[in-house]
Design a protein around this motif. Sequence first.
Motif, PDB file in Angstrom:
ATOM      1  N   ARG A   1     -23.067 -17.388  64.292  1.00  0.00           N
ATOM      2  CA  ARG A   1     -21.885 -17.070  65.104  1.00  0.00           C
ATOM      3  C   ARG A   1     -21.536 -18.187  66.093  1.00  0.00           C
ATOM      4  NH1 ARG A   1     -22.724 -11.530  66.561  1.00  0.00           N
ATOM      5  NH2 ARG A   1     -24.512 -12.398  67.593  1.00  0.00           N
ATOM      6  N   HIS A   2     -22.542 -18.858  66.643  1.00  0.00           N
ATOM      7  CA  HIS A   2     -22.291 -19.794  67.737  1.00  0.00           C
ATOM      8  C   HIS A   2     -22.458 -21.267  67.387  1.00  0.00           C
ATOM      9  CE1 HIS A   2     -21.782 -16.581  70.628  1.00  0.00           C
ATOM     10  NE2 HIS A   2     -22.832 -15.990  70.090  1.00  0.00           N
ATOM     11  N   LEU A   3     -23.007 -21.568  66.217  1.00  0.00           N
ATOM     12  CA  LEU A   3     -23.204 -22.964  65.826  1.00  0.00           C
ATOM     13  C   LEU A   3     -22.387 -23.251  64.581  1.00  0.00           C
ATOM     14  CD1 LEU A   3     -27.058 -23.225  66.330  1.00  0.00           C
ATOM     15  CD2 LEU A   3     -25.258 -23.925  67.923  1.00  0.00           C
ATOM     16  N   GLU A   4     -21.309 -23.930  64.762  1.00  0.00           N
ATOM     17  CA  GLU A   4     -20.402 -24.230  63.661  1.00  0.00           C
ATOM     18  C   GLU A   4     -21.106 -25.020  62.557  1.00  0.00           C
ATOM     19  OE1 GLU A   4     -16.609 -27.090  63.150  1.00  0.00           O
ATOM     20  OE2 GLU A   4     -16.528 -25.695  64.825  1.00  0.00           O
ATOM     21  N   GLY A   5     -20.880 -24.605  61.335  1.00  0.00           N
ATOM     22  CA  GLY A   5     -21.368 -25.352  60.180  1.00  0.00           C
ATOM     23  C   GLY A   5     -22.830 -25.162  59.838  1.00  0.00           C
TER      24      GLY A   5
ATOM     25  N   LEU B   1     -32.056 -28.571  60.798  1.00  0.00           N
ATOM     26  CA  LEU B   1     -30.776 -27.941  61.143  1.00  0.00           C
ATOM     27  C   LEU B   1     -29.831 -28.918  61.834  1.00  0.00           C
ATOM     28  CD1 LEU B   1     -31.962 -24.435  62.376  1.00  0.00           C
ATOM     29  CD2 LEU B   1     -31.090 -25.084  60.123  1.00  0.00           C
ATOM     30  N   GLU B   2     -30.359 -30.091  62.153  1.00  0.00           N
ATOM     31  CA  GLU B   2     -29.571 -31.161  62.774  1.00  0.00           C
ATOM     32  C   GLU B   2     -28.890 -30.708  64.063  1.00  0.00           C
ATOM     33  OE1 GLU B   2     -27.004 -32.624  59.670  1.00  0.00           O
ATOM     34  OE2 GLU B   2     -28.697 -33.486  58.577  1.00  0.00           O
ATOM     35  N   LEU B   3     -29.654 -30.003  64.902  1.00  0.00           N
ATOM     36  CA  LEU B   3     -29.118 -29.575  66.185  1.00  0.00           C
ATOM     37  C   LEU B   3     -29.283 -30.701  67.194  1.00  0.00           C
ATOM     38  CD1 LEU B   3     -30.464 -25.910  66.494  1.00  0.00           C
ATOM     39  CD2 LEU B   3     -28.349 -26.724  65.464  1.00  0.00           C
TER      40      LEU B   3
END
Length: 86
Positions: A16-20, A34-36
């Motif tokens: 919901r909060h992390l696009e893509g 996850l490449e955050l």
Amino acid sequence: MSSGRVFTELAELAQRHLEGIGPITAEQRLIEDLELDSVRLLTLAIEAENHFRVRLDELGTAEIETVGDLVEAIERALESREAGRP
């Protein structure tokens, strides 16, 4: 709250909060897999704190590398809250 439920709710928060972001597993590393970046990592942490009503900064967040580590940190915080510890 069971670890399965914590994981499911955390995965929903991420979606919901992390696009893509795609489907996640407990073994995935937050930064490498996850490449955050720092902003997205902070967003996930804040959303998790708000959703579960816990504080993660007191739980040794430097040790949180995977989704599973984050689930465990949330579970420890929930246990502390339920036991009446700050």
